[in-house]
Design a protein around this motif. Structure first.
Motif, PDB file in Angstrom:
ATOM      1  N   LEU A 115      70.161  64.566 -43.140  1.00  0.00           N
ATOM      2  CA  LEU A 115      69.297  65.507 -43.853  1.00  0.00           C
ATOM      3  C   LEU A 115      69.167  66.823 -43.092  1.00  0.00           C
ATOM      4  O   LEU A 115      69.139  67.907 -43.681  1.00  0.00           O
ATOM      5  N   ASP A 116      69.100  66.732 -41.773  1.00  0.00           N
ATOM      6  CA  ASP A 116      68.998  67.939 -40.953  1.00  0.00           C
ATOM      7  C   ASP A 116      70.283  68.763 -41.028  1.00  0.00           C
ATOM      8  O   ASP A 116      70.250  69.993 -41.091  1.00  0.00           O
ATOM      9  N   VAL A 117      71.410  68.048 -41.039  1.00  0.00           N
ATOM     10  CA  VAL A 117      72.689  68.747 -41.177  1.00  0.00           C
ATOM     11  C   VAL A 117      72.772  69.439 -42.533  1.00  0.00           C
ATOM     12  O   VAL A 117      73.225  70.580 -42.657  1.00  0.00           O
ATOM     13  N   ALA A 118      72.288  68.730 -43.568  1.00  0.00           N
ATOM     14  CA  ALA A 118      72.283  69.325 -44.905  1.00  0.00           C
ATOM     15  C   ALA A 118      71.403  70.563 -44.959  1.00  0.00           C
ATOM     16  O   ALA A 118      71.726  71.554 -45.622  1.00  0.00           O
ATOM     17  N   LEU A 119      70.272  70.510 -44.258  1.00  0.00           N
ATOM     18  CA  LEU A 119      69.377  71.671 -44.215  1.00  0.00           C
ATOM     19  C   LEU A 119      70.038  72.852 -43.520  1.00  0.00           C
ATOM     20  O   LEU A 119      69.901  74.011 -43.936  1.00  0.00           O
ATOM     21  N   SER A 120      70.803  72.576 -42.461  1.00  0.00           N
ATOM     22  CA  SER A 120      71.463  73.664 -41.716  1.00  0.00           C
ATOM     23  C   SER A 120      72.546  74.347 -42.532  1.00  0.00           C
ATOM     24  O   SER A 120      72.865  75.517 -42.314  1.00  0.00           O
ATOM     25  N   LYS A 121      73.145  73.624 -43.508  1.00  0.00           N
ATOM     26  CA  LYS A 121      74.210  74.219 -44.318  1.00  0.00           C
ATOM     27  C   LYS A 121      73.695  75.360 -45.186  1.00  0.00           C
ATOM     28  O   LYS A 121      74.463  76.246 -45.576  1.00  0.00           O
ATOM     29  N   THR A 122      72.421  75.351 -45.518  1.00  0.00           N
ATOM     30  CA  THR A 122      71.878  76.399 -46.387  1.00  0.00           C
ATOM     31  C   THR A 122      71.740  77.738 -45.682  1.00  0.00           C
ATOM     32  O   THR A 122      71.495  78.752 -46.339  1.00  0.00           O
ATOM     33  N   CYS A 123      71.899  77.763 -44.363  1.00  0.00           N
ATOM     34  CA  CYS A 123      71.687  79.011 -43.613  1.00  0.00           C
ATOM     35  C   CYS A 123      72.815  80.008 -43.814  1.00  0.00           C
ATOM     36  O   CYS A 123      72.606  81.221 -43.675  1.00  0.00           O
ATOM     37  N   LYS A 124      73.998  79.521 -44.104  1.00  0.00           N
ATOM     38  CA  LYS A 124      75.142  80.428 -44.258  1.00  0.00           C
ATOM     39  C   LYS A 124      75.545  80.606 -45.721  1.00  0.00           C
ATOM     40  O   LYS A 124      75.956  81.689 -46.113  1.00  0.00           O
ATOM     41  N   HIS A 125      75.452  79.537 -46.490  1.00  0.00           N
ATOM     42  CA  HIS A 125      75.829  79.613 -47.906  1.00  0.00           C
ATOM     43  C   HIS A 125      74.763  78.867 -48.703  1.00  0.00           C
ATOM     44  O   HIS A 125      74.798  77.636 -48.797  1.00  0.00           O
ATOM     45  N   PHE A 126      73.858  79.631 -49.250  1.00  0.00           N
ATOM     46  CA  PHE A 126      72.733  79.026 -49.962  1.00  0.00           C
ATOM     47  C   PHE A 126      73.175  78.549 -51.341  1.00  0.00           C
ATOM     48  O   PHE A 126      73.788  79.293 -52.110  1.00  0.00           O
ATOM     49  N   ASP A 127      72.858  77.279 -51.616  1.00  0.00           N
ATOM     50  CA  ASP A 127      73.142  76.691 -52.920  1.00  0.00           C
ATOM     51  C   ASP A 127      71.833  76.126 -53.470  1.00  0.00           C
ATOM     52  O   ASP A 127      71.194  75.285 -52.828  1.00  0.00           O
ATOM     53  N   ILE A 128      71.446  76.592 -54.643  1.00  0.00           N
ATOM     54  CA  ILE A 128      70.137  76.221 -55.189  1.00  0.00           C
ATOM     55  C   ILE A 128      70.032  74.711 -55.386  1.00  0.00           C
ATOM     56  O   ILE A 128      69.039  74.080 -54.989  1.00  0.00           O
ATOM     57  N   LEU A 129      71.041  74.098 -55.987  1.00  0.00           N
ATOM     58  CA  LEU A 129      70.991  72.662 -56.250  1.00  0.00           C
ATOM     59  C   LEU A 129      70.908  71.871 -54.959  1.00  0.00           C
ATOM     60  O   LEU A 129      70.112  70.918 -54.837  1.00  0.00           O
ATOM     61  N   HIS A 130      71.731  72.269 -53.984  1.00  0.00           N
ATOM     62  CA  HIS A 130      71.734  71.577 -52.693  1.00  0.00           C
ATOM     63  C   HIS A 130      70.374  71.713 -52.002  1.00  0.00           C
ATOM     64  O   HIS A 130      69.818  70.728 -51.490  1.00  0.00           O
ATOM     65  N   TYR A 131      69.837  72.926 -51.992  1.00  0.00           N
ATOM     66  CA  TYR A 131      68.560  73.144 -51.303  1.00  0.00           C
ATOM     67  C   TYR A 131      67.418  72.417 -52.016  1.00  0.00           C
ATOM     68  O   TYR A 131      66.487  71.909 -51.374  1.00  0.00           O
ATOM     69  N   THR A 132      67.481  72.353 -53.351  1.00  0.00           N
ATOM     70  CA  THR A 132      66.446  71.633 -54.104  1.00  0.00           C
ATOM     71  C   THR A 132      66.432  70.157 -53.720  1.00  0.00           C
ATOM     72  O   THR A 132      65.369  69.555 -53.531  1.00  0.00           O
ATOM     73  N   LYS A 133      67.618  69.557 -53.591  1.00  0.00           N
ATOM     74  CA  LYS A 133      67.688  68.152 -53.187  1.00  0.00           C
ATOM     75  C   LYS A 133      67.104  67.948 -51.794  1.00  0.00           C
ATOM     76  O   LYS A 133      66.357  66.985 -51.546  1.00  0.00           O
ATOM     77  N   VAL A 134      67.434  68.843 -50.874  1.00  0.00           N
ATOM     78  CA  VAL A 134      66.952  68.696 -49.499  1.00  0.00           C
ATOM     79  C   VAL A 134      65.432  68.808 -49.445  1.00  0.00           C
ATOM     80  O   VAL A 134      64.745  67.999 -48.789  1.00  0.00           O
ATOM     81  N   GLN A 135      64.878  69.802 -50.129  1.00  0.00           N
ATOM     82  CA  GLN A 135      63.425  69.976 -50.116  1.00  0.00           C
ATOM     83  C   GLN A 135      62.718  68.794 -50.769  1.00  0.00           C
ATOM     84  O   GLN A 135      61.655  68.354 -50.299  1.00  0.00           O
ATOM     85  N   LEU A 136      63.276  68.251 -51.850  1.00  0.00           N
ATOM     86  CA  LEU A 136      62.675  67.091 -52.496  1.00  0.00           C
ATOM     87  C   LEU A 136      62.706  65.881 -51.575  1.00  0.00           C
ATOM     88  O   LEU A 136      61.732  65.096 -51.514  1.00  0.00           O
ATOM     89  N   ALA A 137      63.817  65.741 -50.837  1.00  0.00           N
ATOM     90  CA  ALA A 137      63.912  64.627 -49.893  1.00  0.00           C
ATOM     91  C   ALA A 137      62.848  64.749 -48.802  1.00  0.00           C
ATOM     92  O   ALA A 137      62.186  63.764 -48.437  1.00  0.00           O
ATOM     93  N   TYR A 138      62.649  65.948 -48.272  1.00  0.00           N
ATOM     94  CA  TYR A 138      61.624  66.122 -47.236  1.00  0.00           C
ATOM     95  C   TYR A 138      60.221  65.890 -47.805  1.00  0.00           C
ATOM     96  O   TYR A 138      59.336  65.390 -47.108  1.00  0.00           O
ATOM     97  N   SER A 139      60.015  66.265 -49.058  1.00  0.00           N
ATOM     98  CA  SER A 139      58.700  66.042 -49.647  1.00  0.00           C
ATOM     99  C   SER A 139      58.428  64.555 -49.829  1.00  0.00           C
ATOM    100  O   SER A 139      57.289  64.083 -49.684  1.00  0.00           O
ATOM    101  N   LEU A 140      59.468  63.772 -50.161  1.00  0.00           N
ATOM    102  CA  LEU A 140      59.303  62.316 -50.265  1.00  0.00           C
ATOM    103  C   LEU A 140      58.945  61.708 -48.916  1.00  0.00           C
ATOM    104  O   LEU A 140      58.236  60.695 -48.840  1.00  0.00           O
TER     105      LEU A 140
END
Length: 944
Positions: free
Chosen positions: A220-245
């Motif tokens: 999950l942390d690796v997935a979060l780091s991927k958004t720093c260079k190439h932001f993808d809305i769908l990808h970031y939405t999944k990561v944030q939902l996972a952290y909220s769970l």
């Protein structure tokens, strides 16, 4: 070997001869000694020329007996080698035959094996079709059915507890919230079927996996780091939902900022490292261990700009990702604002919002520091001007990004760019001054043909002034924004939100715009060229350009109204403009100076903090050009003695200031001892230029280089006019505290350009007419006549002929270069003024003069004026009163004479004394004479 000797033909022996050689009884040891005695050079290569070798060894004097003995030795050596070869061949013969038999047998066996394999395959294919697929296939299927039937019930029970599905959700589909939800459901199912031993084992695995997801969160942390260079809305939405769970929203935001910081460092390091290793040309790994700041010092000048481009592009991607991250949270908060949220959720939202707002400044500060290290890591003082402008343009665009990103003024970037710019500009300006000196010393002061409508806005260097300027818009962007007005209201992040990069346009090659400023052969058209030498009274074939009015050099006005034929005919005496198009008078050096000013202003426009330094250097360009024109054409020791006030106090002060502040007198005169200025001060100075030897100013046929003088002086006037047109622009970028410098530069330097006409053209006027001859002719005139004369003296005709000749030569020069009306007026004014003063000087040399003689003086002068007015339109005639007043002074009484002496200081002491001496005996006695001479002496005493 066949060419070994022309006497003895050596050849390779045949088989029979070999056999005979073997049969010869030779001692093996002796044979080996013979072979060893052969020179090593014979065994060196196939290309060895033995004949040449042996011939070179022959002594100068040949002995037949020695030659025969040496020949016998060579034959023995050949026989020994031939026998040795024969022995070796016969020795290996049985082994060769035996090996050949083995190869033949092996070939037979292989052919037999191929036949056996073919038959076996055919029989196996028949067996498979008839027995294996039918019988064994039934047994295998039955066995598989029995095994699967036993497993079916168990699989149905533990169907929901598969670990592979969870792994696929995490690694392949990257459905982090789905994986966490599945993990929670499986843990619940495992607790229901915990009485099965397999379930107990699986439950332990699920607990371990769940703990990994909840506490370590590596994937999950690796997935979060991927958004720093190439932001993808769908990808970031999944990561944030996972952290909220996982109830780790605040932790996720802390981790996100850490990843952004790390992304900035890794991005810039990899970009710079790639260019450094590429330029190094080897796979040396020492660069990878360097600090980023040290790595920046290894960038080569050739790769500096491409690397800077890629660096800014990469940093833009990081900042754009952060911008889109903030956008996501803002939109997400708006969508959830209508729903009822718990206190914990509200706290998380507030924390995230503050963290993101604070992170803007922090991330931009990191970007500035990284770019600053890159900017200061290379010495740009030797960069080409265009390359340095590109660097400034890129950094200006980056500062615009920073201002839109977080409202920062980018003080760190501004300071670093200012340091590099000041350093670069000092070196650049010093080189340009030296270059200008070289241009001036090689300048032949020929006219540079430009069109009559030429102005500086047509030059590439001044194109930026016609574009819409904005403090936050770089020049390259200004051209694009001017064509699309709607984009000016949109930020860069809005324009390039989905695609593109604001730094890509810097690497696009700008299309070169052609400068249409040069005229064909110096004229606007062939039609104009034909009419150049035609009499200007006949204007039937005169092009429209020639019918325009001419620029008033004193006011700078350029009327566009047509000149009527009558007005053209009226300007037939002193106006030499009509034979040329009204194009500006300038030289190649003038054009280079104007272009250089444009480049300076481009740099000043991009980097306003060094505006004063740039404007100061711009003023030095004008100062040096003005000083060069003065030293080439205007410096003359006769100024002081002329008493005409040719150089005003303002111009003299300006020339002295230029010489003191800009001219290096030490380098110019090496014999002069060092002055009080330091070596550092002299670095900022330039030696005074020297006039090219190709420019001849002593030829009377060319009016002492009048064409070159006109081109030089009027090009300076034109340059001053261009500076005047730039004053408002320079005033807007000049710091308020430094504006007095700009005002002083324009009032005391630029405005004095026209004043150089007087000293420069005075030299021509002083030499163009033979004033000494006139003095000699006047000395031969008898002035103490007793009757009034009706005929003027010969010297008047001689003087008028000199003026006619001057007028003709002036017309000849005007065919070579246009002579503006102010120039011709100055020339005529100087010549007439000198002629009138020569007349007064001639009258002051008279020893005896009667009243009739004074009347003759008046007659001569009136005749001179009458004829002169037909040659020139200059009105009033200069110094007319100077002559008339002096002639009339002969008639003054004693008291009036004394008052005349006190009031008329423009006359020399000699001229005043002559008045008194000539009047002696007529209406002034000796006592009055002594009194008047004493008054003259009192006037002259302060001067002494």
């Amino acid at each position: 070997m066949a060419d070994l000797s022309p006497v003895e033909n050596l050849r390779i022996p045949s088989k029979e001869e070999l056999r005979e050689l073997r049969e010869l009884p030779i001692d093996p040891q002796a044979e080996q000694e013979i072979i060893d005695s052969i020179e090593e050079v014979y065994f060196s290569s196939d290309s060895f020329d033995m004949v040449q070798h042996e011939l070179e060894k022959l002594p100068p004097e040949l002995n037949l007996q020695e030659l025969e003995e040496y020949r016998d030795t060579l034959k023995k050596q050949q026989d020994a080698v031939s026998k040795k070869v024969a022995d070796l061949i016969l020795e290996k013969q049985p082994a060769y035959v035996k090996e050949l038999e083995r190869v033949t047998a092996l070939q037979t066996n292989l052919q037999l094996a191929a036949v056996i394999c073919t038959n076996a395959r055919r029989q196996l294919r028949v067996s498979k079709e008839g027995f294996t697929e039918a019988s064994l296939g039934l047994l295998a299927n039955q066995r598989r059915r029995q095994l699967l039937t036993g497993l079916l019930k168990s699989l149905r029970t533990i169907k929901t507890l598969t670990l592979n599905e969870l792994s696929a959700l995490l690694t392949q589909e990257e459905d982090y919230p789905g994986a966490i939800q599945l993990c929670l459901e499986c843990q619940k199912a495992a607790s229901t079927f915990k009485h099965y031993s397999c379930i107990r084992y699986s439950n332990n695995r699920w607990i371990l996996w769940f703990n990994w997801v909840q506490w370590e969160k590596e994937q999950l942390d690796v997935a979060l780091s991927k958004t720093c260079k190439h932001f993808d809305i769908l990808h970031y939405t999944k990561v944030q939902l996972a952290y909220s769970l996982l109830d780790k929203t605040q932790t996720a935001m802390d981790q996100l900022h850490m990843h952004f910081t790390q992304a900035i460092h890794n991005t810039v390091f990899q970009v710079v490292l790639g260019y450094v290793e590429l330029c190094a040309g080897n796979a040396d790994t020492k660069f990878q261990k360097m600090q980023y700041k040290d790595l920046c010092t290894h960038i080569t000048p050739d790769s500096y700009i491409p690397c800077l481009m890629d660096l800014c592009k990469a940093l833009w991607e990081v900042m754009l990702s952060y911008y889109r991250t903030m956008q996501w949270h803002e939109e997400h908060d708006k969508q959830d604002s209508n729903a009822v949220a718990s206190d914990e959720v509200m706290v998380d939202r507030s924390y995230v919002k503050k963290k993101l707002e604070h992170g803007l400044t922090r991330i931009w500060q990191d970007v500035q520091l990284k770019v600053k290290s890159y900017i200061l890591g290379t010495d740009m003082s030797n960069f080409k001007y265009d390359d340095f402008i590109v660097v400034l343009d890129v950094i200006s665009r980056l500062m615009q990004v920073g201002e839109e990103f977080c409202g920062s003024k980018s003080e760190v970037l501004q300071e670093s760019v200012k340091r590099q710019s000041v350093n670069y500009f000092k070196n650049y300006h010093r080189a340009r001054l030296e270059e200008l000196r070289m241009f001036l010393e090689n300048e032949t002061w020929e006219l540079c043909p430009v069109k009559s409508n030429f102005n500086i806005a047509q030059l590439h260097e001044f194109k930026f002034m016609g574009q819409c300027h904005s403090p936050s818009i770089s020049p390259s962007r200004q051209s694009a924004s001017s064509s699309v007005p709607l984009q000016e209201e949109r930020s860069l992040f809005q324009q390039f939100l989905q695609d593109g990069n604001p730094f890509e346009m810097h690497i696009e090659h700008k299309e070169e715009e052609t400068e249409d400023v040069l005229a064909s052969n110096g004229y606007e058209s062939d039609e104009m060229e034909k009419s150049v030498y035609q009499d200007y009274d006949s204007d039937s074939d005169v092009p429209d350009e020639l019918k325009q009015d001419y620029i008033d050099e004193q006011t700078g006005d350029a009327p566009q109204n047509r000149v009527s034929k009558e007005s053209q005919r009226g300007k037939k005496k002193s106006d030499y403009n009509l034979s040329k198009a009204n194009a500006p008078i300038l030289t190649n050096t003038t054009l280079n100076v104007i272009r250089l000013v444009g480049k300076y202003m481009q740099m000043m426009n991009i980097l306003k903090p060094i505006a004063f330094d740039v404007i100061h250097c711009v003023s030095q360009l004008f100062d040096y050009y003005l000083y060069a024109v003065y030293t080439f054409f205007g410096r003359n020791d006769m100024y002081e003695s002329s008493g005409l006030g040719l150089i005003s106090s303002r111009l003299r002060t300006t020339l002295n200031r230029i010489q003191e502040n800009l001219i290096d007198m030490v380098r110019q005169h090496l014999s002069v001892p060092l002055f009080h200025g330091s070596a550092e001060d002299r670095k900022e100075k330039v030696p005074s230029p020297h006039l090219s030897q190709l420019v001849v100013l002593t030829n009377s046929g060319t009016l002492y280089g009048l064409a070159q003088r006109v081109v030089a002086t009027e090009s300076l006037v034109f340059l001053a006019e261009q500076f005047e047109s730039l004053q408002s622009h320079l005033d807007t970028v000049m710091p308020a505290a430094k504006k007095p410098f700009l005002q002083q530069f324009y009032s005391q330097t630029v405005s004095t350009a026209g004043e150089l006409r007087k000293p420069i053209y005075w030299i021509v006027a002083a030499k163009a007419i033979d004033y000494e001859q006139m003095l000699l002719l006047m000395a031969g005139v008898k002035w103490d006549i007793k009757e009034i004369m009706s005929q003027h003296n010969v010297y008047v005709d001689v003087l008028l002929k000199e003026f006619e000749q001057f007028n003709k030569r002036l017309s000849d020069v005007s065919k070579q270069v246009r002579i503006p009306l102010p120039v011709s007026n100055v020339l005529w004014e100087h010549c007439i003024r000198l002629a009138n003063r020569t007349l007064v000087e001639g009258y002051s040399n008279v020893k005896k003069c009667s009243n009739e003689g004074r009347a003759l003086m008046q007659l001569d002068f009136q005749q001179f004026l009458m004829k002169l007015e037909k040659l020139t339109d200059l009105r009033p005639i200069p110094d007319k009163e100077f002559v008339e007043t002096y002639i009339k002074a002969y008639y003054l009484t004693e008291n009036d004479m004394e008052q005349f002496i006190k009031n008329h200081r423009e006359y020399s002491m000699k001229q005043l004394a002559n008045l008194v001496n000539v009047c002696l005996g007529s209406h002034i006695n000796k006592k009055a004479r002594q009194k008047l001479l004493a008054a003259i002496d009192d006037i002259d005493r302060p001067k002494r």
